[in-house]
Write an enzyme that holds these catalytic residues in place. Structure first.
Site, PDB file in Angstrom:
ATOM      1  N   ASN A  34       0.827  -1.208   0.000  1.00  0.00           N
ATOM      2  CA  ASN A  34       0.000   0.000   0.000  1.00  0.00           C
ATOM      3  C   ASN A  34       0.863   1.261   0.000  1.00  0.00           C
ATOM      4  O   ASN A  34       0.518   2.258   0.631  1.00  0.00           O
ATOM      5  CB  ASN A  34      -0.935  -0.015   1.222  1.00  0.00           C
ATOM      6  CG  ASN A  34      -2.067   0.990   1.078  1.00  0.00           C
ATOM      7  OD1 ASN A  34      -2.589   1.184  -0.013  1.00  0.00           O
ATOM      8  ND2 ASN A  34      -2.426   1.638   2.162  1.00  0.00           N
ATOM      9  N   SER A 123      -5.046   1.180  17.733  1.00  0.00           N
ATOM     10  CA  SER A 123      -6.088   2.043  17.188  1.00  0.00           C
ATOM     11  C   SER A 123      -7.179   2.263  18.227  1.00  0.00           C
ATOM     12  O   SER A 123      -7.486   1.365  19.036  1.00  0.00           O
ATOM     13  CB  SER A 123      -6.676   1.338  15.961  1.00  0.00           C
ATOM     14  OG  SER A 123      -7.971   1.795  15.692  1.00  0.00           O
ATOM     15  N   TYR A 147     -10.722  -5.880  11.800  1.00  0.00           N
ATOM     16  CA  TYR A 147      -9.563  -4.989  11.941  1.00  0.00           C
ATOM     17  C   TYR A 147      -9.314  -4.661  13.416  1.00  0.00           C
ATOM     18  O   TYR A 147      -8.197  -4.809  13.927  1.00  0.00           O
ATOM     19  CB  TYR A 147      -9.817  -3.694  11.161  1.00  0.00           C
ATOM     20  CG  TYR A 147      -8.809  -2.616  11.462  1.00  0.00           C
ATOM     21  CD1 TYR A 147      -7.529  -2.668  10.938  1.00  0.00           C
ATOM     22  CD2 TYR A 147      -9.141  -1.537  12.297  1.00  0.00           C
ATOM     23  CE1 TYR A 147      -6.596  -1.681  11.226  1.00  0.00           C
ATOM     24  CE2 TYR A 147      -8.217  -0.544  12.590  1.00  0.00           C
ATOM     25  CZ  TYR A 147      -6.946  -0.627  12.054  1.00  0.00           C
ATOM     26  OH  TYR A 147      -6.019   0.350  12.348  1.00  0.00           O
ATOM     27  N   LYS A 151      -6.151  -5.591  16.164  1.00  0.00           N
ATOM     28  CA  LYS A 151      -5.379  -4.618  16.952  1.00  0.00           C
ATOM     29  C   LYS A 151      -5.403  -5.011  18.432  1.00  0.00           C
ATOM     30  O   LYS A 151      -4.381  -4.995  19.114  1.00  0.00           O
ATOM     31  CB  LYS A 151      -5.938  -3.205  16.763  1.00  0.00           C
ATOM     32  CG  LYS A 151      -5.705  -2.647  15.375  1.00  0.00           C
ATOM     33  CD  LYS A 151      -4.213  -2.505  15.078  1.00  0.00           C
ATOM     34  CE  LYS A 151      -3.917  -2.006  13.689  1.00  0.00           C
ATOM     35  NZ  LYS A 151      -2.504  -2.057  13.335  1.00  0.00           N
ATOM     36  N   PHE A 176      -5.892   7.996  17.262  1.00  0.00           N
ATOM     37  CA  PHE A 176      -7.228   8.483  16.925  1.00  0.00           C
ATOM     38  C   PHE A 176      -7.247   8.751  15.416  1.00  0.00           C
ATOM     39  O   PHE A 176      -6.987   7.821  14.668  1.00  0.00           O
ATOM     40  CB  PHE A 176      -7.628   9.624  17.874  1.00  0.00           C
ATOM     41  CG  PHE A 176      -8.086   9.006  19.189  1.00  0.00           C
ATOM     42  CD1 PHE A 176      -7.160   8.362  20.027  1.00  0.00           C
ATOM     43  CD2 PHE A 176      -9.424   8.949  19.530  1.00  0.00           C
ATOM     44  CE1 PHE A 176      -7.573   7.686  21.184  1.00  0.00           C
ATOM     45  CE2 PHE A 176      -9.842   8.289  20.683  1.00  0.00           C
ATOM     46  CZ  PHE A 176      -8.919   7.665  21.506  1.00  0.00           C
ATOM     47  N   ASN A 177      -7.542   9.923  14.933  1.00  0.00           N
ATOM     48  CA  ASN A 177      -7.654  10.079  13.468  1.00  0.00           C
ATOM     49  C   ASN A 177      -6.514  10.937  12.920  1.00  0.00           C
ATOM     50  O   ASN A 177      -6.651  12.162  12.847  1.00  0.00           O
ATOM     51  CB  ASN A 177      -9.009  10.690  13.107  1.00  0.00           C
ATOM     52  CG  ASN A 177     -10.152   9.707  13.294  1.00  0.00           C
ATOM     53  OD1 ASN A 177     -10.327   9.166  14.382  1.00  0.00           O
ATOM     54  ND2 ASN A 177     -10.905   9.455  12.255  1.00  0.00           N
TER      55      ASN A 177
HETATM   56  P1  NAD Z   1      -0.461   2.534   5.224  1.00  0.00           P
HETATM   57  O1  NAD Z   1      -1.219   1.493   4.497  1.00  0.00           O
HETATM   58  O2  NAD Z   1      -0.231   3.846   4.555  1.00  0.00           O
HETATM   59  O3  NAD Z   1       0.958   1.963   5.674  1.00  0.00           O
HETATM   60  C1  NAD Z   1       1.171   0.607   5.981  1.00  0.00           C
HETATM   61  C2  NAD Z   1       2.449   0.185   5.274  1.00  0.00           C
HETATM   62  O4  NAD Z   1       2.694  -1.184   5.590  1.00  0.00           O
HETATM   63  C3  NAD Z   1       2.346   0.283   3.757  1.00  0.00           C
HETATM   64  O5  NAD Z   1       3.510   0.917   3.247  1.00  0.00           O
HETATM   65  C4  NAD Z   1       2.247  -1.169   3.282  1.00  0.00           C
HETATM   66  O6  NAD Z   1       2.850  -1.362   2.022  1.00  0.00           O
HETATM   67  C5  NAD Z   1       2.987  -1.905   4.396  1.00  0.00           C
HETATM   68  N1  NAD Z   1       2.531  -3.281   4.634  1.00  0.00           N
HETATM   69  C6  NAD Z   1       1.264  -3.739   4.740  1.00  0.00           C
HETATM   70  N2  NAD Z   1       1.260  -5.063   4.994  1.00  0.00           N
HETATM   71  C7  NAD Z   1       2.556  -5.434   5.053  1.00  0.00           C
HETATM   72  C8  NAD Z   1       3.212  -6.680   5.269  1.00  0.00           C
HETATM   73  N3  NAD Z   1       2.507  -7.798   5.493  1.00  0.00           N
HETATM   74  N4  NAD Z   1       4.562  -6.714   5.263  1.00  0.00           N
HETATM   75  C9  NAD Z   1       5.283  -5.585   5.037  1.00  0.00           C
HETATM   76  N5  NAD Z   1       4.717  -4.390   4.809  1.00  0.00           N
HETATM   77  C10 NAD Z   1       3.372  -4.309   4.832  1.00  0.00           C
HETATM   78  O7  NAD Z   1      -1.201   2.752   6.633  1.00  0.00           O
HETATM   79  P2  NAD Z   1      -0.965   3.882   7.739  1.00  0.00           P
HETATM   80  O8  NAD Z   1      -2.122   4.796   7.721  1.00  0.00           O
HETATM   81  O9  NAD Z   1       0.399   4.428   7.631  1.00  0.00           O
HETATM   82  O10 NAD Z   1      -1.091   2.998   9.058  1.00  0.00           O
HETATM   83  C11 NAD Z   1       0.039   2.421   9.677  1.00  0.00           C
HETATM   84  C12 NAD Z   1      -0.411   1.575  10.847  1.00  0.00           C
HETATM   85  O11 NAD Z   1      -1.172   2.380  11.747  1.00  0.00           O
HETATM   86  C13 NAD Z   1      -1.303   0.407  10.467  1.00  0.00           C
HETATM   87  O12 NAD Z   1      -0.962  -0.698  11.276  1.00  0.00           O
HETATM   88  C14 NAD Z   1      -2.695   0.896  10.809  1.00  0.00           C
HETATM   89  O13 NAD Z   1      -3.568  -0.145  11.126  1.00  0.00           O
HETATM   90  C15 NAD Z   1      -2.428   1.771  12.011  1.00  0.00           C
HETATM   91  N6  NAD Z   1      -3.451   2.805  12.216  1.00  0.00           N
HETATM   92  C16 NAD Z   1      -3.686   3.720  11.221  1.00  0.00           C
HETATM   93  C17 NAD Z   1      -4.675   4.691  11.405  1.00  0.00           C
HETATM   94  C18 NAD Z   1      -4.954   5.707  10.327  1.00  0.00           C
HETATM   95  O14 NAD Z   1      -5.962   6.400  10.428  1.00  0.00           O
HETATM   96  N7  NAD Z   1      -4.121   5.871   9.306  1.00  0.00           N
HETATM   97  C19 NAD Z   1      -5.414   4.730  12.587  1.00  0.00           C
HETATM   98  C20 NAD Z   1      -5.146   3.782  13.587  1.00  0.00           C
HETATM   99  C21 NAD Z   1      -4.152   2.828  13.377  1.00  0.00           C
HETATM  100  N1  UDP Z   2     -17.282  10.701   6.801  1.00  0.00           N
HETATM  101  C1  UDP Z   2     -18.095  11.419   5.921  1.00  0.00           C
HETATM  102  N2  UDP Z   2     -17.889  11.259   4.573  1.00  0.00           N
HETATM  103  C2  UDP Z   2     -16.912  10.454   4.057  1.00  0.00           C
HETATM  104  C3  UDP Z   2     -16.089   9.732   4.963  1.00  0.00           C
HETATM  105  C4  UDP Z   2     -16.313   9.890   6.323  1.00  0.00           C
HETATM  106  O1  UDP Z   2     -18.964  12.154   6.339  1.00  0.00           O
HETATM  107  O2  UDP Z   2     -16.786  10.364   2.822  1.00  0.00           O
HETATM  108  C5  UDP Z   2     -17.463  10.877   8.250  1.00  0.00           C
HETATM  109  C6  UDP Z   2     -17.689   9.591   9.027  1.00  0.00           C
HETATM  110  O3  UDP Z   2     -19.072   9.299   9.070  1.00  0.00           O
HETATM  111  C7  UDP Z   2     -17.110   9.966  10.408  1.00  0.00           C
HETATM  112  C8  UDP Z   2     -15.981  10.940  10.065  1.00  0.00           C
HETATM  113  O4  UDP Z   2     -16.263  11.430   8.758  1.00  0.00           O
HETATM  114  O5  UDP Z   2     -18.075  10.668  11.169  1.00  0.00           O
HETATM  115  C9  UDP Z   2     -14.601  10.296  10.077  1.00  0.00           C
HETATM  116  O6  UDP Z   2     -14.614   9.153   9.219  1.00  0.00           O
HETATM  117  P1  UDP Z   2     -13.283   8.406   8.802  1.00  0.00           P
HETATM  118  O7  UDP Z   2     -13.661   7.263   7.916  1.00  0.00           O
HETATM  119  O8  UDP Z   2     -12.309   9.398   8.277  1.00  0.00           O
HETATM  120  O9  UDP Z   2     -12.695   7.892  10.196  1.00  0.00           O
HETATM  121  P2  UDP Z   2     -13.291   6.813  11.240  1.00  0.00           P
HETATM  122  O10 UDP Z   2     -14.762   6.717  11.060  1.00  0.00           O
HETATM  123  O11 UDP Z   2     -12.587   5.557  10.921  1.00  0.00           O
HETATM  124  O12 UDP Z   2     -12.956   7.371  12.563  1.00  0.00           O
END
Ligand code: NAD
Ligand code: UDP
Length: 336
Positions: A34, A123, A147, A151, A176-177
């Protein structure tokens, strides 16, 4: 040297910049599932440090052993995994395999290599429907999607391992976000396909890649009827990782902590802030609620401040400005 799995992804790449700027050398392992390789040069240029890269899957034990051999790894930051809640419902096997098996194999490889410190990307989804807000770390845990279960499963594994092995310590960070980008606009969030999350969708509407944003639900029990979340600037999140790493390297014990700001922002407030900062209009319309959405949640962020000496310092307008710097300079994301 710090091993960063998933270091080319959205959160990993920003954290790699912060780690380099703190003088740490890095070994990034990513399977590019990704992310794009173009990230690597950009984060090297921004961080100015030493970043080695190995393209490998964290489920590949032999590849991890080979990557760690001959290198002095002090700690691991584990970002690699799959992260789309909705997709996890449709494809649970892939989520359990990448997120649970991936972490298990990584921990086995770490043990064999004598590496005993891990920062893990958890998360806020581990909390589930709020019994009270803000969520403290003691809030009951009720992960709902596959998912969220992965976690929480990893957190539990880390607790069990730390109980069994006094050398092992971890920081499980419940994000969080995260939104926004590095202020240079050189790196940022680049989802494949149509974004599932609000903010990347919004910035892609602003840049003209998508026509209009749908606001999911307008009659929630929130001040303006739209969903409320705790948005945190990705560079604050990166700094939080540095604080957690220091905590582990100074042997102050394991910790599970929220990484949020403690403030909630509604969908309409976020749109308004973005319009204010950029001077653009973001076409949007109201649609039905999204399945499984929670009306409102935000962090109690005090534990991270107390224990790690870290708190978020950037506001919603910073997040909007920096995300726009990225999206406007890279309308189609990273080059292939
Ligand atoms: P992302 O997809 O941008 O980054 C994940 C990276 O891991 C990517 O570069 C992908 O290529 C790599 N990857 C995936 N599976 C792999 C595997 N099996 N082996 C090696 N590499 C692998 O996601 P992100 O937003 O940077 O999130 C990073 C971490 O944080 C994730 O574990 C995600 O669940 C967690 N997280 C993200 C959010 C968010 O909102 N972005 C929120 C809470 C938790
Ligand atoms: N949301 C929205 N339109 C979109 C995507 C998300 O209104 O196209 C809203 C969703 O209902 C939530 C907030 O934006 O209230 C954050 O959503 P997101 O998917 O970014 O994060 P998560 O729900 O995983 O916290």
């Amino acid at each position: 040297m710090i091993l960063v799995t998933g270091g080319l992804g959205y959160l990993g790449s920003h954290t790699c910049v912060a780690l380099q700027r703190a003088g740490l050398s890095l070994l990034v392992v990513d399977n590019l599932a990704n992310s794009r390789i173009a990230v690597l040069e950009r984060m090297r240029a921004l961080g100015g440090g030493e970043v080695e890269f190995v393209q490998a899957d964290v489920r590949d034990r032999a590849a991890l052993d080979a990557a760690m051999r001959g290198r002095r790894i002090e700690a691991v930051m584990h970002f690699a995994g799959l992260k789309a809640v909705g997709e996890s419902v449709a494809r649970p096997l892939e989520y359990y395999d990448n997120n649970l098996t991936g972490t298990l194999v990584l921990l086995q490889a770490m043990a064999a290599a004598g590496v005993h410190a891990l920062v893990f990307s958890s998360s806020a989804t581990v909390y589930g429907e709020p019994a009270f807000l803000p969520y403290t770390e003691e809030h009951p845990l009720n992960p709902v999607s596959p998912y969220a279960v992965t976690k929480r499963g990893v957190e539990r594994l880390l607790e069990d391992l730390a109980a069994a092995d006094a050398r092992f310590r971890y920081a499980a960070l419940r994000y969080f976000n995260p939104i926004g980008a590095h202020p240079s606009g050189r790196i940022g969030e680049d989802p494949r396909g149509i974004p599932g999350n609000l903010f990347p969708y919004l910035t892609q509407v602003a840049v003209g890649r998508l026509d209009q944003l749908t606001v999911h639900g307008r009659e929630y029990d929130t001040p303006d009827g739209t969903g409320v979340r705790d948005y945190i600037h990705v560079m604050d999140l990166a700094d939080g990782h540095l604080a957690a790493l220091r905590h582990l390297l100074e042997a102050r014990g394991s910790i599970t902590a929220n990484l949020g700001t403690g403030r909630g922002t509604s969908v309409l407030e976020l749109i308004a802030a973005f319009e204010r900062v950029t001077g653009l209009r973001v076409p949007h319309a109201f649609g039905p609620r999204r399945d499984g959405d929670i009306a409102s949640y935000y962090a109690d962020a005090r534990l991270a401040e107390r224990a790690l000496g870290w708190r978020a310092s950037r506001g919603i307008e910073d997040m909007c400005r920096d995300a726009w710097a990225w999206q406007s300079a890279n309308p189609s994301g990273y080059p292939d």
